[in-house]
Design a protein around this motif. Sequence first.
Motif, PDB file in Angstrom:
ATOM      1  N   ALA A 109       0.314  -0.880   0.141  1.00 15.83           N
ATOM      2  CA  ALA A 109      -0.267  -0.294   0.113  1.00 15.83           C
ATOM      3  C   ALA A 109       0.780   1.220   0.224  1.00 15.83           C
ATOM      4  CB  ALA A 109      -1.342  -0.088   1.169  1.00 15.83           C
ATOM      5  N   TYR A 169      -3.702   5.337   7.486  1.00 11.73           N
ATOM      6  CA  TYR A 169      -2.783   3.846   6.938  1.00 11.73           C
ATOM      7  C   TYR A 169      -1.682   3.475   8.417  1.00 11.73           C
ATOM      8  CZ  TYR A 169      -5.125   3.154   2.872  1.00 11.73           C
ATOM      9  OH  TYR A 169      -5.634   2.393   2.143  1.00 11.73           O
ATOM     10  N   ASP A 199     -11.991   0.453   6.018  1.00 13.91           N
ATOM     11  CA  ASP A 199     -11.641   1.069   5.739  1.00 13.91           C
ATOM     12  C   ASP A 199     -13.488   1.763   5.143  1.00 13.91           C
ATOM     13  OD1 ASP A 199     -11.501   1.665   2.399  1.00 13.91           O
ATOM     14  OD2 ASP A 199     -11.722   0.413   1.357  1.00 13.91           O
ATOM     15  N   ARG A 220      -9.533   7.085   1.221  1.00 10.93           N
ATOM     16  CA  ARG A 220      -9.367   6.908   0.052  1.00 10.93           C
ATOM     17  C   ARG A 220     -10.042   6.937  -1.179  1.00 10.93           C
ATOM     18  NH1 ARG A 220     -11.132   2.052  -1.197  1.00 10.93           N
ATOM     19  NH2 ARG A 220     -10.553   0.368  -2.305  1.00 10.93           N
ATOM     20  N   PRO A 247      -3.205  -1.492   4.781  1.00 15.99           N
ATOM     21  CA  PRO A 247      -1.918  -3.218   4.616  1.00 15.99           C
ATOM     22  C   PRO A 247      -2.572  -3.241   6.326  1.00 15.99           C
ATOM     23  CG  PRO A 247      -0.604  -0.481   5.363  1.00 15.99           C
ATOM     24  CD  PRO A 247      -2.425  -0.223   4.884  1.00 15.99           C
ATOM     25  N   ALA A 301      -4.868   0.174  -3.900  1.00 12.73           N
ATOM     26  CA  ALA A 301      -4.489   0.395  -2.847  1.00 12.73           C
ATOM     27  C   ALA A 301      -4.951   0.259  -0.962  1.00 12.73           C
ATOM     28  CB  ALA A 301      -3.653   1.925  -2.905  1.00 12.73           C
ATOM     29  N   ARG A 302      -5.505  -1.233  -0.699  1.00 10.54           N
ATOM     30  CA  ARG A 302      -6.095  -1.018   0.237  1.00 10.54           C
ATOM     31  C   ARG A 302      -5.632  -0.643   1.683  1.00 10.54           C
ATOM     32  NH1 ARG A 302     -11.349  -2.143  -0.774  1.00 10.54           N
ATOM     33  NH2 ARG A 302     -12.681  -3.034  -3.187  1.00 10.54           N
TER      34      ARG A 302
END
Length: 434
Positions: free
Chosen positions: A242, A357, A434, A306, A419, A416-417
Amino acid sequence: MLQKILNWRLKTPFYYGWLVLGITSLATFAASGLTQVVLGGIQVYITADNGWDDGSLAFAAAIGTWASGMIAPLIGRLADRFGPRWLMPFGLVIAGISFFALAGANALWQFYGGYIVGRAVSNPVLVGLVPRTAAVNFFRRRRNMALAMVSVFRPTAGAINIQIISVIASHQGYRAAYRYLGVLSILLVLPVVLFIRRQPEDIGLLPDGATEEQTDGPAGRRTQALIPEFSWTAGEAVKTKAFWMLVIIACLGTMGSSATGFSMVPYLVEDAGLSTANAAVVLSVGTFLAVANIFWGYLADKITPRRCLLVMMIGSGGMMAYFLGVNSLATAMVFALVWGVFSGGLGSLENMVLAEYFGRNSYGTILGIFSPLQMVALGAGPALASAVKMLAGNYTVLYLAMMAAYFLSAILMYLARPPRHPARADAEALAPAD
């Protein structure tokens, strides 16, 4: 006794973190005179006054930005350790000296020297990395909004500075404008030392102004600032997919925005038929519309940073296609309004994603690792714009490439989720969301 004096703070009727952001905004305003978007907006006054070739300043912007990326890892580590209180005064002094050097430069190499040094230091210390680290340290529940506000400071200050310098340049010359900014930079050293602090715990506070009494009651009702936040180390962060996808996304989006911003005035004058003054107004409006970061900060709390970043990339790509059809002041202003809202959210949303993140304890160091490649892309924008113009004779190829870069970034952002936390984290309490 010395520590008590150093940790003194002004008693405010509001959370002290907002005062910290307010003071950093003033420092950012002064330093924005050294940003490449401002140089792009006022370059015609500088080249005309000195008889230099059009585009001769593009590589000053590129080299200065690249140099800022080179020192960003060091600044990031210093930001985590010492905070903005001691770094920002140093940056203001360097910026002040650089402004005076630019005002007195008569040869192109002298201008390059003053600009590159000033840009290299001021960008991480006064505009980007250090102010953002302060926002992450002082806020958690309102972190997205705080980062959005910090990201608003630079473009809005830049938009205002383009107009101020243009007016002063028309009446007193651009050198006078640089001298005024030099004086302002030096004067701001004192309030920064007096009021800025490294983190809320240093002055007996908690993030967001939370109090220990708020720990009473069920865990689900506790203030978010008091719930332990897992923070990745820089070493752990760089091992994740990510992180590197975010780097690529930031580089593509930053290059698109910087190339467009730096070439906008020449393109509107040469291809769209606007006057230099009107073209500068369009650039200022587009830059100023980064105030929409406040909206992005609010929206990020609702649908996550995101998802906001994904929408922003798609919108920016679509506006690049529109820009190729601009042929009047009215259509140019439509572009500025919409593109400004979308592209202006890039920096703040990237930093929101990083904080979401990877947490706050090593945020400065992580951002310092993140920044060099982003600064390469930021500096490459003006150079790429000038190179494409020289080779192709127009900006069509450039804007088509930037459109593709934005759309590719949107795809990568979808992939790109968040991590998975490393093994040392409590799997139940710190599962990624998320």
